[in-house]
Design a protein around this motif. Structure first.
Motif, PDB file in Angstrom:
ATOM      1  N   GLN A 244      38.366 108.715  11.903  1.00  0.00           N
ATOM      2  CA  GLN A 244      39.096 107.720  11.116  1.00  0.00           C
ATOM      3  C   GLN A 244      40.534 108.171  10.858  1.00  0.00           C
ATOM      4  O   GLN A 244      41.470 107.360  10.937  1.00  0.00           O
ATOM      5  N   ARG A 245      40.700 109.465  10.548  1.00  0.00           N
ATOM      6  CA  ARG A 245      42.058 109.977  10.306  1.00  0.00           C
ATOM      7  C   ARG A 245      42.911 109.887  11.563  1.00  0.00           C
ATOM      8  O   ARG A 245      44.084 109.517  11.508  1.00  0.00           O
ATOM      9  N   ARG A 246      42.305 110.222  12.709  1.00  0.00           N
ATOM     10  CA  ARG A 246      43.059 110.141  13.969  1.00  0.00           C
ATOM     11  C   ARG A 246      43.465 108.699  14.277  1.00  0.00           C
ATOM     12  O   ARG A 246      44.588 108.440  14.719  1.00  0.00           O
ATOM     13  N   GLU A 247      42.551 107.776  14.033  1.00  0.00           N
ATOM     14  CA  GLU A 247      42.855 106.367  14.292  1.00  0.00           C
ATOM     15  C   GLU A 247      43.952 105.860  13.363  1.00  0.00           C
ATOM     16  O   GLU A 247      44.796 105.052  13.768  1.00  0.00           O
ATOM     17  N   LEU A 248      43.944 106.332  12.117  1.00  0.00           N
ATOM     18  CA  LEU A 248      44.982 105.927  11.171  1.00  0.00           C
ATOM     19  C   LEU A 248      46.340 106.434  11.615  1.00  0.00           C
ATOM     20  O   LEU A 248      47.342 105.695  11.576  1.00  0.00           O
ATOM     21  N   ILE A 249      46.395 107.703  12.045  1.00  0.00           N
ATOM     22  CA  ILE A 249      47.664 108.262  12.524  1.00  0.00           C
ATOM     23  C   ILE A 249      48.144 107.516  13.760  1.00  0.00           C
ATOM     24  O   ILE A 249      49.334 107.179  13.895  1.00  0.00           O
ATOM     25  N   SER A 250      47.217 107.218  14.675  1.00  0.00           N
ATOM     26  CA  SER A 250      47.586 106.489  15.892  1.00  0.00           C
ATOM     27  C   SER A 250      48.144 105.110  15.561  1.00  0.00           C
ATOM     28  O   SER A 250      49.122 104.656  16.179  1.00  0.00           O
ATOM     29  N   SER A 251      47.524 104.435  14.597  1.00  0.00           N
ATOM     30  CA  SER A 251      47.998 103.101  14.227  1.00  0.00           C
ATOM     31  C   SER A 251      49.392 103.152  13.625  1.00  0.00           C
ATOM     32  O   SER A 251      50.221 102.270  13.867  1.00  0.00           O
ATOM     33  N   LYS A 252      49.682 104.212  12.837  1.00  0.00           N
ATOM     34  CA  LYS A 252      51.013 104.352  12.252  1.00  0.00           C
ATOM     35  C   LYS A 252      52.057 104.644  13.332  1.00  0.00           C
ATOM     36  O   LYS A 252      53.167 104.109  13.309  1.00  0.00           O
ATOM     37  N   LEU A 253      51.700 105.519  14.295  1.00  0.00           N
ATOM     38  CA  LEU A 253      52.614 105.822  15.390  1.00  0.00           C
ATOM     39  C   LEU A 253      52.896 104.569  16.223  1.00  0.00           C
ATOM     40  O   LEU A 253      54.041 104.312  16.622  1.00  0.00           O
ATOM     41  N   TYR A 254      51.853 103.797  16.477  1.00  0.00           N
ATOM     42  CA  TYR A 254      52.002 102.576  17.272  1.00  0.00           C
ATOM     43  C   TYR A 254      52.908 101.575  16.548  1.00  0.00           C
ATOM     44  O   TYR A 254      53.791 100.959  17.161  1.00  0.00           O
ATOM     45  N   ALA A 255      52.696 101.432  15.226  1.00  0.00           N
ATOM     46  CA  ALA A 255      53.500 100.514  14.445  1.00  0.00           C
ATOM     47  C   ALA A 255      54.960 100.940  14.439  1.00  0.00           C
ATOM     48  O   ALA A 255      55.880 100.116  14.521  1.00  0.00           O
ATOM     49  N   LEU A 256      55.193 102.274  14.337  1.00  0.00           N
ATOM     50  CA  LEU A 256      56.553 102.787  14.328  1.00  0.00           C
ATOM     51  C   LEU A 256      57.234 102.532  15.671  1.00  0.00           C
ATOM     52  O   LEU A 256      58.401 102.107  15.732  1.00  0.00           O
ATOM     53  N   GLN A 257      56.530 102.780  16.762  1.00  0.00           N
ATOM     54  CA  GLN A 257      57.088 102.556  18.096  1.00  0.00           C
ATOM     55  C   GLN A 257      57.399 101.093  18.325  1.00  0.00           C
ATOM     56  O   GLN A 257      58.422 100.730  18.913  1.00  0.00           O
ATOM     57  N   ARG A 258      56.528 100.207  17.873  1.00  0.00           N
ATOM     58  CA  ARG A 258      56.755  98.769  18.019  1.00  0.00           C
ATOM     59  C   ARG A 258      58.003  98.355  17.254  1.00  0.00           C
ATOM     60  O   ARG A 258      58.748  97.480  17.709  1.00  0.00           O
ATOM     61  N   GLY A 259      58.223  99.012  16.095  1.00  0.00           N
ATOM     62  CA  GLY A 259      59.380  98.637  15.299  1.00  0.00           C
ATOM     63  C   GLY A 259      60.676  99.099  15.925  1.00  0.00           C
ATOM     64  O   GLY A 259      61.744  98.531  15.631  1.00  0.00           O
ATOM     65  N   GLU A 260      60.621 100.122  16.786  1.00  0.00           N
ATOM     66  CA  GLU A 260      61.843 100.635  17.418  1.00  0.00           C
ATOM     67  C   GLU A 260      62.187  99.888  18.691  1.00  0.00           C
ATOM     68  O   GLU A 260      63.267 100.087  19.265  1.00  0.00           O
ATOM     69  N   GLU A 261      61.277  99.059  19.197  1.00  0.00           N
ATOM     70  CA  GLU A 261      61.524  98.345  20.459  1.00  0.00           C
ATOM     71  C   GLU A 261      62.510  97.196  20.273  1.00  0.00           C
ATOM     72  O   GLU A 261      62.553  96.580  19.223  1.00  0.00           O
TER      73      GLU A 261
END
Length: 261
Positions: A244-261
Motif C-alpha cells: 500500500q505504501r509503495r502504491e501511494l508513493i507511485s501515485s504521488k510520483l505519477y500525479a507530479l509527473q502529469r502536472g509537469e507535462e
C-alpha cells in the motif's frame, strides 16, 4: 437467550438460594454464560431447578448485587460486562490507531491461541469437536461462495470454539473479550487481509490444519499450527501494508509527473 435444556440441575440442598446462586456463578466462571447472554426466565429456572420463583428471584438479586448480572425490567436478566471494562473506550481507540499496538495484539494472540489449541487437543469433549467441525464446514462453504461476511463471522467463531474447548476459565473470559473487539474491527481487519491474493485459501487451510491436530488429540501439533497461523497473518499484514505504501508513493510520483507535462 440461552436454552434452558440441560443448563441447570435440580436442587436438593437446604440452602436453596445459595445453591441457585452457586450454579449460575459456576456457569459464568466456566464460560458457559458469557457477558451479554440473556438468562432464561425466572419461571424456566425455577422449573428446571425444582425451586420456587421467589428463591430464584432472591438468587438473581444476589447476583445483581455482586455485579455479575444486570436485571432490566421488562427485558430480563443478562450477564454483566466481565472483562471488556478493563480497557476504556479511549484506550481501545488509541490501540486501534497504533500500528505497534496492533502487532502487540497479534503477539498476545499467538501465545494464547497456541496454548488454547494445545489444551483443546487434550480436553475437548465430543460436543466440542462436533462444534469445531460444524464451524469448519461453514468456513469451507463461505470460502467457496467468496462470502467475506460469513468468513469473518466463522473465523472468529472457530477461534472462540477452540478457546471454549480448552476448558480454562481464565482463558475463556480473557479471549472472549479480545474476540469481541476483533469482531468490531478494532484490531483485526480481515477484509484487508483477504484482499491480498490467495490469503483466503491459505487461511482456510491453516484452520483445517489446527482442526486436524485437535481432532487427532495432538497438542504439540495443534499449538504449532496455531502459531503458524498467527505468523502468517502478521507477515501478510506487513507485506500488504508495504505494498500500500509503495502504491501511494507511485501515485504521488505519477500525479507530479502529469502536472509537469
Amino acid at each position: 437467550m440461552v436454552s434452558v435444556d440441560n443448563l441447570f440441575e435440580p436442587i436438593d440442598h437446604d440452602t436453596v438460594v445459595d445453591s441457585v446462586t452457586e450454579q449460575i456463578e459456576g456457569l459464568i466462571l466456566a464460560g458457559v454464560l458469557k457477558e451479554g447472554t440473556k438468562l432464561p426466565s425466572e419461571r424456566d429456572i425455577s422449573e428446571r431447578m425444582g425451586v420456587s420463583r421467589p428463591k430464584v428471584r432472591e438468587a438473581l438479586k444476589r447476583l445483581e448485587d455482586s455485579n455479575l448480572i444486570t436485571i432490566r425490567h421488562g427485558e430480563g436478566s443478562f450477564i454483566a460486562p466481565l472483562i471488556s471494562a478493563a480497557m476504556s473506550p479511549a484506550l481501545i481507540n488509541l490501540i486501534s490507531r497504533n500500528q505497534t499496538a496492533f502487532y502487540d495484539y497479534l503477539e498476545y494472540r499467538r501465545v494464547q491461541e497456541g496454548f488454547a489449541a494445545r489444551l483443546a487437543a487434550e480436553r475437548a469433549t465430543k460436543l466440542d469437536l462436533e462444534r469445531l467441525e460444524a464451524i469448519l464446514e461453514n468456513l469451507r462453504d463461505a470460502q467457496a461462495r467468496a462470502d467475506d461476511i460469513a468468513s469473518k463471522k466463522n473465523d472468529i467463531a472457530f477461534h472462540l470454539a477452540i478457546v471454549d474447548a480448552s476448558h480454562n476459565a481464565m482463558l475463556i473470559h480473557m479471549m472472549s473479550s479480545i474476540y469481541e473487539l476483533t469482531q468490531k474491527g478494532v484490531f483485526y481487519n480481515r477484509e484487508f487481509l483477504r484482499s491480498i491474493d490467495g490469503t483466503g485459501e491459505q487461511l482456510l487451510e491453516q484452520h483445517e490444519e489446527i482442526g486436524r491436530a485437535i481432532f487427532s488429540r495432538n497438542g504439540a501439533k495443534a499449538e504449532e499450527a496455531a502459531h503458524r497461523h498467527i505468523d502468517f497473518v502478521e507477515t501478510s499484514f506487513r507485506l500488504g501494508q508495504d505494498q500500500q505504501r509503495r502504491e501511494l508513493i507511485s501515485s504521488k510520483l505519477y500525479a507530479l509527473q502529469r502536472g509537469e507535462e
